[in-house]
Design an enzyme around this catalytic site. Sequence first.
Site, short mmCIF file in Angstrom:
data_model
loop_
_atom_site.label_atom_id
_atom_site.label_comp_id
_atom_site.label_asym_id
_atom_site.label_seq_id
_atom_site.Cartn_x
_atom_site.Cartn_y
_atom_site.Cartn_z
N PHE A 48 0.82 -1.22 0.00
CA PHE A 48 0.00 0.00 0.00
C PHE A 48 0.85 1.26 0.00
O PHE A 48 0.50 2.26 -0.61
CB PHE A 48 -0.92 0.00 1.23
N ARG A 49 1.98 1.22 0.71
CA ARG A 49 2.80 2.43 0.83
C ARG A 49 4.01 2.44 -0.10
O ARG A 49 4.84 3.32 -0.01
CB ARG A 49 3.27 2.59 2.29
N ASP A 84 -7.16 -8.42 2.57
CA ASP A 84 -7.31 -9.19 1.33
C ASP A 84 -7.90 -10.59 1.51
O ASP A 84 -8.12 -11.30 0.52
CB ASP A 84 -5.97 -9.29 0.59
N HIS A 97 -7.84 -4.62 10.48
CA HIS A 97 -8.39 -3.53 9.67
C HIS A 97 -9.63 -3.95 8.89
O HIS A 97 -10.00 -3.32 7.91
CB HIS A 97 -7.31 -3.01 8.71
N CYS A 151 -29.02 0.09 8.27
CA CYS A 151 -29.68 -1.02 8.98
C CYS A 151 -28.71 -2.12 9.40
O CYS A 151 -29.11 -3.08 10.04
CB CYS A 151 -30.80 -1.60 8.12
N SER A 153 6.03 -3.12 8.05
CA SER A 153 6.99 -2.08 8.41
C SER A 153 6.93 -1.76 9.89
O SER A 153 7.81 -1.08 10.43
CB SER A 153 6.68 -0.80 7.61
#
Length: 251
Positions: free
Chosen positions: A30-31, A105, A120, A131, A193
């Site tokens: 992601f980073r 994932d 997460h 609802c 990390s």
Amino acid sequence: MTLEKLIEESKYVTAFTGAGISTESGIPDFRSTGTGLYESGKFSGYSPQQILSRRFFSINKEIFFLFYKERLHNLLNKKPNRSHCALVKLEEIGKLKAIITQNIDNLHQTAGSKNVLDLHGNGSKSHCISCQEKYNYEQFSEMLEKSSVPRCVCGGIVRPSTVLFDESLNDDIYDLSVEFIKESDLIISIGSSLSVMPAAGLLDYRNKETCKLVIINNTPTMFDKDATLVINENCGDVLENLIAALWKYHT
């Protein structure tokens, strides 16, 4: 001391996994930079952290869902790799008690791991913000194809059941993760990390006198100085070799 020996001498092993464990499945970190995953004219001017925040979701839902559909939703179609499968085998031989993951994932579950804590959230799940009706991956995919803003049968907006950047982690999952960390005599951090809080802060709950820490990551982390063993190599290679060494004793 080798990773094989540390595991053989341990009775309660917990794995802590980050984005680096899934790169071999074709999911860029992601980073990481230069991957192109988040570079598109439609999203220029916004960072992924901005788009994937609750605040952005509340004011610009169409861009949020377009970004999610084009950049994240298809990640759920990826396949588990050697690292995911190695952790399944560690669980099967009774060494690995839990996997605490920062990833959304679902690859640990797809590989067959039984005790996975999704810090997460999990991208294979979604829910209505009005609802709370739950929807599976296939249902949410169909909604994304039909509408720029997915809606529930009640009319409410359906969103992925993942933790956005300015949201708190699920208290129950976090508390259970703390329990596993406290019980562990060995924690193996894989592909993280260890810089994303509060997730990485879980390692501070370990008993430093009785719990050993192994870090497998391509780059250094802030926890390296406290680790019993640091391996700056490809986690797929490391875990594949580990299972080959261990399996002869457990078959």
